[in-house]
Design an enzyme around this catalytic site. Structure first.
Site, PDB file in Angstrom:
ATOM      1  N   VAL A  68      36.284  34.902  32.822  1.00  0.00           N
ATOM      2  CA  VAL A  68      35.809  36.102  32.105  1.00  0.00           C
ATOM      3  C   VAL A  68      36.814  36.638  31.094  1.00  0.00           C
ATOM      4  CG1 VAL A  68      34.208  36.884  33.915  1.00  0.00           C
ATOM      5  CG2 VAL A  68      36.608  37.672  33.957  1.00  0.00           C
ATOM      6  N   SER A 143      36.134  50.962  41.411  1.00  0.00           N
ATOM      7  CA  SER A 143      36.632  50.934  42.792  1.00  0.00           C
ATOM      8  C   SER A 143      36.902  52.363  43.245  1.00  0.00           C
ATOM      9  CB  SER A 143      37.938  50.128  42.859  1.00  0.00           C
ATOM     10  OG  SER A 143      38.619  50.387  44.081  1.00  0.00           O
ATOM     11  N   TYR A 156      45.919  47.372  39.616  1.00  0.00           N
ATOM     12  CA  TYR A 156      44.501  47.389  40.002  1.00  0.00           C
ATOM     13  C   TYR A 156      43.874  48.743  39.680  1.00  0.00           C
ATOM     14  CZ  TYR A 156      40.407  46.677  43.046  1.00  0.00           C
ATOM     15  OH  TYR A 156      39.130  46.546  43.543  1.00  0.00           O
ATOM     16  N   LYS A 160      40.886  49.655  36.947  1.00  0.00           N
ATOM     17  CA  LYS A 160      39.604  50.223  37.389  1.00  0.00           C
ATOM     18  C   LYS A 160      39.350  51.580  36.736  1.00  0.00           C
ATOM     19  CE  LYS A 160      38.258  46.855  40.066  1.00  0.00           C
ATOM     20  NZ  LYS A 160      37.148  45.985  39.656  1.00  0.00           N
TER      21      LYS A 160
HETATM   22  P1  NAD Z   1      35.921  38.340  45.903  1.00  0.00           P
HETATM   23  O1  NAD Z   1      37.331  37.880  45.798  1.00  0.00           O
HETATM   24  O2  NAD Z   1      35.118  37.943  47.089  1.00  0.00           O
HETATM   25  O3  NAD Z   1      35.100  37.941  44.584  1.00  0.00           O
HETATM   26  C1  NAD Z   1      35.645  38.024  43.307  1.00  0.00           C
HETATM   27  C2  NAD Z   1      35.075  36.894  42.473  1.00  0.00           C
HETATM   28  O4  NAD Z   1      35.580  37.023  41.133  1.00  0.00           O
HETATM   29  C3  NAD Z   1      35.494  35.504  42.980  1.00  0.00           C
HETATM   30  O5  NAD Z   1      34.360  34.659  43.111  1.00  0.00           O
HETATM   31  C4  NAD Z   1      36.435  35.013  41.916  1.00  0.00           C
HETATM   32  O6  NAD Z   1      36.443  33.596  41.755  1.00  0.00           O
HETATM   33  C5  NAD Z   1      35.901  35.712  40.681  1.00  0.00           C
HETATM   34  N1  NAD Z   1      36.903  35.759  39.614  1.00  0.00           N
HETATM   35  C6  NAD Z   1      38.186  36.178  39.712  1.00  0.00           C
HETATM   36  N2  NAD Z   1      38.812  36.032  38.526  1.00  0.00           N
HETATM   37  C7  NAD Z   1      37.882  35.525  37.658  1.00  0.00           C
HETATM   38  C8  NAD Z   1      37.920  35.164  36.301  1.00  0.00           C
HETATM   39  N3  NAD Z   1      39.048  35.273  35.558  1.00  0.00           N
HETATM   40  N4  NAD Z   1      36.796  34.688  35.713  1.00  0.00           N
HETATM   41  C9  NAD Z   1      35.651  34.543  36.444  1.00  0.00           C
HETATM   42  N5  NAD Z   1      35.564  34.861  37.752  1.00  0.00           N
HETATM   43  C10 NAD Z   1      36.671  35.351  38.348  1.00  0.00           C
HETATM   44  O7  NAD Z   1      36.024  39.938  45.797  1.00  0.00           O
HETATM   45  P2  NAD Z   1      34.929  41.105  45.989  1.00  0.00           P
HETATM   46  O8  NAD Z   1      35.450  41.994  47.051  1.00  0.00           O
HETATM   47  O9  NAD Z   1      33.563  40.556  46.057  1.00  0.00           O
HETATM   48  O10 NAD Z   1      35.156  41.888  44.616  1.00  0.00           O
HETATM   49  C11 NAD Z   1      34.174  41.955  43.608  1.00  0.00           C
HETATM   50  C12 NAD Z   1      34.488  43.161  42.741  1.00  0.00           C
HETATM   51  O11 NAD Z   1      34.388  44.353  43.515  1.00  0.00           O
HETATM   52  C13 NAD Z   1      35.890  43.155  42.122  1.00  0.00           C
HETATM   53  O12 NAD Z   1      35.824  43.654  40.800  1.00  0.00           O
HETATM   54  C14 NAD Z   1      36.646  44.126  43.018  1.00  0.00           C
HETATM   55  O13 NAD Z   1      37.739  44.713  42.354  1.00  0.00           O
HETATM   56  C15 NAD Z   1      35.563  45.131  43.338  1.00  0.00           C
HETATM   57  N6  NAD Z   1      35.818  45.918  44.553  1.00  0.00           N
HETATM   58  C16 NAD Z   1      35.940  45.331  45.768  1.00  0.00           C
HETATM   59  C17 NAD Z   1      36.203  46.124  46.875  1.00  0.00           C
HETATM   60  C18 NAD Z   1      36.357  45.554  48.267  1.00  0.00           C
HETATM   61  O14 NAD Z   1      36.741  46.293  49.188  1.00  0.00           O
HETATM   62  N7  NAD Z   1      36.068  44.273  48.483  1.00  0.00           N
HETATM   63  C19 NAD Z   1      36.330  47.513  46.746  1.00  0.00           C
HETATM   64  C20 NAD Z   1      36.200  48.067  45.481  1.00  0.00           C
HETATM   65  C21 NAD Z   1      35.933  47.265  44.387  1.00  0.00           C
END
Ligand code: NAD
Length: 254
Positions: A68, A143, A156, A160
């Site tokens: 991305v 987030s 991070y 966000k």
């Molecule tokens: P995850 O690690 O399971 O999924 C993240 C995905 O993003 C992965 O499939 C990864 O390969 C992909 N990715 C990373 N860098 C990339 C790049 N440069 N190009 C394309 N794809 C890329 O994490 P998640 O928990 O599902 O997180 C998803 C989103 O939710 C993120 O933006 C994260 O910051 C946000 N988030 C998560 C939480 C939590 O507690 N899990 C809380 C708040 C926000």
């Protein structure tokens, strides 16, 4: 009758981060709601698994292995779709370091993926929607970290916070094109991102989160996928520029 507003039949969605966690759950749910889903991620194997899950659910999915942070790759993938109605820009990475330990390269990388990756996806999607005259919904992933002081999470949290500002600015600029823009700011969700560091500290943090939550649990990817479906659908047709906080009733625990 009320469920008709959630029917996405005939719509097309583009979802980044679709190989894992929240992005995968969102892709499957959006496909189950009837949309054709374009799934994008750097993780080719994970994308194949997501595509399989969507096919098993009777949905239609296309996979795009891309980074991305590369605008040209995103543009080519978005332009390959016949139409575009929905973007969920979910891809993101976690990085931990205190302010004094933070290196330039850490900040650059986290801003590139977590902010620019979302900015590029929104810009390219909006460009396609405006050119086609299609109303649309852009959903960004912020987030709960934006609502709290977060020791050890400078990069991070800054990225966000920038996503929140991007969302509000885009909503004000794209509204006249009937394009809605909203962010989701999840609390602690159990995904590979939060399970990756299987340490005592991690378990303590999760337990503290559960104690603080009025619902006495952390979130699951499906909890956020339902928020994505709501913002993608006509059920949220008068909602734009908002930050939705599915967090079990608490902000981040730090
Ligand atoms: P995850 O690690 O399971 O999924 C993240 C995905 O993003 C992965 O499939 C990864 O390969 C992909 N990715 C990373 N860098 C990339 C790049 N440069 N190009 C394309 N794809 C890329 O994490 P998640 O928990 O599902 O997180 C998803 C989103 O939710 C993120 O933006 C994260 O910051 C946000 N988030 C998560 C939480 C939590 O507690 N899990 C809380 C708040 C926000």
């Amino acid at each position: 009758m009320a469920l008709k507003a959630y029917d996405l039949t005939g719509r097309t969605a583009f979802i980044t981060g679709a190989a894992s966690g929240i992005g995968r759950a969102s892709a499957v749910l959006i496909a189950e709601a009837g949309a054709t889903v374009h799934c994008a991620d750097v993780d080719e194997k994970g994308l194949d698994e997501t595509r399989g899950l969507i096919a098993d659910a009777g949905g239609i999915a296309h996979a795009h292995t891309l980074d991305v942070t590369d605008r040209a790759q995103l543009r080519a993938a978005i332009d390959s779709a016949d139409r575009l109605d929905i973007l969920a820009a979910v891809a993101g990475i976690m990085h931990s370091s205190t302010v004094l330990e933070t290196r330039d390269e850490d900040l650059d990388r986290v801003l590139a993926v977590n902010f620019k990756g979302i900015l590029y996806a929104c810009q390219e999607s909006a460009r396609a929607m405006i050119a086609a005259g299609t109303p649309g919904s852009l959903i960004t992933m912020a987030s709960g970290a934006v609502d709290a002081a977060n020791p050890g999470l400078l990069c991070y949290s800054v990225a966000k916070a920038a996503v929140v500002q991007l969302t509000k600015t885009l909503a004000s600029e794209l509204g006249p094109h009937s394009i809605r823009v909203n962010a989701i700011a999840p609390g602690w969700i159990r995904t590979p991102m939060t399970d990756r560091h299987d340490t005592a500290l991690q378990h303590q943090a999760e337990a503290a989160m559960i104690r603080k939550s009025p619902l006495r649990r952390v979130g699951e990817p499906q909890d956020i996928a339902h928020a994505v479906l709501h913002l993608a659908s006509d059920a949220s047709g008068f909602t734009t520029g908002q930050i939705l906080r599915p967090n079990g009733g608490v902000a981040m625990p730090w």
